[in-house]
Design a protein around this motif. Structure first.
Motif, PDB file in Angstrom:
ATOM      1  N   ASN A  34      97.724  19.074  54.478  1.00  0.00           N
ATOM      2  CA  ASN A  34      96.347  19.075  54.949  1.00  0.00           C
ATOM      3  C   ASN A  34      96.100  18.063  56.068  1.00  0.00           C
ATOM      4  O   ASN A  34      95.081  18.123  56.743  1.00  0.00           O
TER       5      ASN A  34
ATOM      6  N   VAL B  51      97.611  24.015  55.723  1.00  0.00           N
ATOM      7  CA  VAL B  51      96.295  24.207  56.315  1.00  0.00           C
ATOM      8  C   VAL B  51      96.465  24.429  57.815  1.00  0.00           C
ATOM      9  O   VAL B  51      96.781  23.501  58.563  1.00  0.00           O
TER      10      VAL B  51
ATOM     11  N   ALA C 130      91.883  27.001  48.378  1.00  0.00           N
ATOM     12  CA  ALA C 130      93.150  26.286  48.208  1.00  0.00           C
ATOM     13  C   ALA C 130      93.561  26.250  46.741  1.00  0.00           C
ATOM     14  O   ALA C 130      94.735  26.470  46.401  1.00  0.00           O
TER      15      ALA C 130
END
Length: 219
Positions: free
Chosen positions: A51, A101, A192
Motif C-alpha cells: 500500500n 494497491v 481489500a
C-alpha cells in the motif's frame, strides 16, 4: 510497516480504539536490507498488502530525473522488496495472499501524472506476474485501482497548491468522479479485506477499479 514512526503509532492507536491489536515496524521499503530485516522479525505473513506509495505531479517534461527516481524507489522497488521478502516465506508455509494497491492511473490517461502512472502500471504488471508464477504455491495475488480518495494527502495537496481556494478545489476534484464525490478510506479497506479473505479464494490475477465510475462513465 511505515517510514514514519509517528504515523505508525497513530494507526496502531486507531486499531486499538476499535478493539483490535497491532504493532508496527519502522521501515523504509526502498531499502532492501531494511525490508528483509523487518520480515525476519515478523516471521511468515499470511497476507501482504503493498500500500505504500508517493505521488508526483507533472508531465514528461516536468519530471526531473530526481523525481522519477524517487517514484521508482518507493512505488516500484519498494513493492518489489516487500514481495521478495514475503513471497518465499509464504511459499515455504504453503500459501498466502498478496494485494497490490495500483491506481486508475494505470488504466486511463491522466494529465500531469507521468511518473506516478508509470509506477502504477508497473504495480499492475507485477500483480499478473506474481499471480501466474505462484499459482502452484497456493499464493493468490490481486490488485485494486482506486480513483481519488479523500485522505490527508489530498487535503495537504490542495492546501499547498491552492491556498485560499481549498473548498473550490476540493469540490472540483470531487466531481471528477462521475459519482460526484471522492472515495472514503473505509470503502477501499472493505474491498481489500474481501480480496484478502477466504471468501475470495477463487480470485487471483485480477485488478479491481474502485473509482466511482471514473474509468467507465467519464465522457
Amino acid at each position: 510497516m511505515d517510514v514514519s514512526e509517528e504515523a505508525a503509532r497513530q494507526t496502531c492507536a486507531e486499531i486499538a480504539a476499535e478493539g483490535g491489536s497491532a504493532h508496527f515496524h519502522r521501515c523504509d521499503i526502498s531499502r532492501q536490507a531494511e525490508v528483509l530485516a523487518v520480515f525476519a522479525q515478523i516471521g511468515t505473513p499470511q497476507i501482504l498488502v503493498n500500500n505504500a506509495g508517493i505521488a508526483h505531479v507533472g508531465n514528461l517534461e516536468a519530471t526531473t530525473e530526481e523525481a522519477f527516481d524517487r517514484i521508482y524507489q518507493v512505488n516500484i522497488k519498494g513493492a518489489y522488496n516487500c514481495l521478495l521478502a514475503a513471497v518465499p516465506l509464504m511459499k515455504a508455509a504453503g500459501g498466502g495472499v498478496v494485494l497490490n494497491v495500483a491506481s486508475i492511473a494505470a488504466l486511463v490517461g491522466l494529465p500531469d501524472r507521468f511518473a506516478y502512472s508509470m509506477s502504477k502500471g508497473a504495480m499492475a504488471a507485477m500483480t499478473l506476474s506474481v499471480a501466474k508464477d505462484y499459482l502452484s504455491s497456493n499464493i493468490r495475488c490481486n490488485s485494486i485501482s482506486p480513483a481519488r480518495v479523500h485522505t490527508p494527502f489530498v487535503d495537504g495537496f490542495i492546501a499547498k497548491n491552492y491556498p485560499g481556494q481549498e473548498q473550490e478545489m476540493f469540490d472540483k476534484l470531487s466531481k471528477t468522479q462521475p459519482i460526484g464525490r471522492m472515495g472514503r478510506p473505509e470503502e477501499i479497506a472493505a474491498l481489500a479485506l474481501y480480496l484478502c479473505s477466504d471468501e475470495a479464494g477463487f480470485i487471483t490475477g485480477c485488478d479491481y477499479p474502485i473509482d466511482g465510475g471514473f474509468t467507465t462513465l467519464n465522457t
